[in-house]
Design an enzyme around this catalytic site. Sequence first.
Site, PDB file in Angstrom:
ATOM      1  N   LYS A  13      37.864  29.671  39.533  1.00  0.00           N
ATOM      2  CA  LYS A  13      38.844  28.788  38.883  1.00  0.00           C
ATOM      3  C   LYS A  13      39.254  27.646  39.819  1.00  0.00           C
ATOM      4  O   LYS A  13      39.373  26.504  39.383  1.00  0.00           O
ATOM      5  CB  LYS A  13      40.090  29.577  38.465  1.00  0.00           C
ATOM      6  CG  LYS A  13      39.816  30.634  37.411  1.00  0.00           C
ATOM      7  CD  LYS A  13      41.096  31.212  36.840  1.00  0.00           C
ATOM      8  CE  LYS A  13      41.946  31.933  37.864  1.00  0.00           C
ATOM      9  NZ  LYS A  13      41.429  33.234  38.269  1.00  0.00           N
ATOM     10  N   ARG A 171      43.665  43.871  40.262  1.00  0.00           N
ATOM     11  CA  ARG A 171      43.759  42.596  39.535  1.00  0.00           C
ATOM     12  C   ARG A 171      42.820  42.570  38.326  1.00  0.00           C
ATOM     13  O   ARG A 171      43.150  42.010  37.284  1.00  0.00           O
ATOM     14  CB  ARG A 171      43.457  41.426  40.488  1.00  0.00           C
ATOM     15  CG  ARG A 171      44.604  41.165  41.463  1.00  0.00           C
ATOM     16  CD  ARG A 171      44.123  40.592  42.766  1.00  0.00           C
ATOM     17  NE  ARG A 171      44.061  39.153  42.789  1.00  0.00           N
ATOM     18  CZ  ARG A 171      43.426  38.457  43.738  1.00  0.00           C
ATOM     19  NH1 ARG A 171      42.781  39.076  44.711  1.00  0.00           N
ATOM     20  NH2 ARG A 171      43.437  37.164  43.717  1.00  0.00           N
TER      21      ARG A 171
HETATM   22  P1  AMP Z   1      46.441  33.948  41.785  1.00  0.00           P
HETATM   23  O1  AMP Z   1      46.389  33.063  42.978  1.00  0.00           O
HETATM   24  O2  AMP Z   1      46.385  33.173  40.495  1.00  0.00           O
HETATM   25  O3  AMP Z   1      45.431  35.068  41.820  1.00  0.00           O
HETATM   26  O4  AMP Z   1      47.894  34.638  41.781  1.00  0.00           O
HETATM   27  C1  AMP Z   1      48.300  35.451  42.852  1.00  0.00           C
HETATM   28  C2  AMP Z   1      49.438  36.356  42.404  1.00  0.00           C
HETATM   29  O5  AMP Z   1      50.552  35.558  41.926  1.00  0.00           O
HETATM   30  C3  AMP Z   1      49.103  37.279  41.244  1.00  0.00           C
HETATM   31  O6  AMP Z   1      48.453  38.471  41.660  1.00  0.00           O
HETATM   32  C4  AMP Z   1      50.481  37.542  40.655  1.00  0.00           C
HETATM   33  O7  AMP Z   1      51.217  38.449  41.448  1.00  0.00           O
HETATM   34  C5  AMP Z   1      51.157  36.179  40.795  1.00  0.00           C
HETATM   35  N1  AMP Z   1      50.954  35.314  39.607  1.00  0.00           N
HETATM   36  C6  AMP Z   1      50.259  34.136  39.537  1.00  0.00           C
HETATM   37  N2  AMP Z   1      50.286  33.626  38.290  1.00  0.00           N
HETATM   38  C7  AMP Z   1      50.999  34.489  37.550  1.00  0.00           C
HETATM   39  C8  AMP Z   1      51.386  34.547  36.169  1.00  0.00           C
HETATM   40  N3  AMP Z   1      51.012  33.609  35.288  1.00  0.00           N
HETATM   41  N4  AMP Z   1      52.143  35.598  35.755  1.00  0.00           N
HETATM   42  C9  AMP Z   1      52.519  36.558  36.599  1.00  0.00           C
HETATM   43  N5  AMP Z   1      52.182  36.587  37.907  1.00  0.00           N
HETATM   44  C10 AMP Z   1      51.443  35.570  38.385  1.00  0.00           C
END
Ligand code: AMP
Length: 216
Positions: A13, A171
């Site tokens: 992404k 995840r």
């Molecule tokens: P990412 O970098 O998108 O993988 O996000 C890292 C972490 O941030 C995730 O594992 C969640 O704990 C939190 N997070 C990011 N986006 C969201 C979302 N839309 N809703 C809930 N938690 C989020």
Amino acid sequence: MNILIMGPAGAGKGTMSDLIIKHYDIPHISTGDMLRENVKNNTELGQQAKAYMNTGKLVPDELINAMVEKRLLEDDCQKGYLLDGFPRTLVQAKAFEEMAERIGKPVECVLALEVGFDTLADRITGRRICSKCGAIYHLRHHPSKKEGICDECGSELTQRKDDTVEQLKVRMDEYEAKTAPIIEYFEPKGVVTRIDASKDADFTFAQVKEALGKVA
Ligand code: AMP
């Protein structure tokens, strides 16, 4: 152009987002990046989100929804947005749809990146990110010229705390249970394009451009 980019951790992404914003004059809004920034700056939101993030759990919907609405109302979103990592649950998706309509920015394209578990595990365990400019590398597939140092700005490369196979499993489970249904929710609205993201970035981006070309 109002775009959502979806896919499990390690689907690419971030890489696709960098390519998309070079082509379209819209900001890349990653809820993960926004939250990490809040944690780094020790804001109230950061303090609330930290424990969830460190264990691979989702941060509660109400915190995220409010953060995103505020962000979409900023000036740089006038031509649209590329949302990455949001919505992650059906509750967020429905709240987002209502909010996006209300502020006159309904979603036009949902890009669903698809990759198998083994490929994802290989990608995320080797992923290294520049602590300063956010450039993304991979130990084997896209190494920096000097080990541990960013080619772009010379800063130190770091590994995200949640970039481990154990956290990937958590995840992925969260993704299957909570995020995959969002794609199914948007599908009947005719805005979803499924993208084969298991190969290299060029291959993936060619499909992305084709999908966005149909909207623009
Ligand atoms: P990412 O970098 O998108 O993988 O996000 C890292 C972490 O941030 C995730 O594992 C969640 O704990 C939190 N997070 C990011 N986006 C969201 C979302 N839309 N809703 C809930 N938690 C989020």
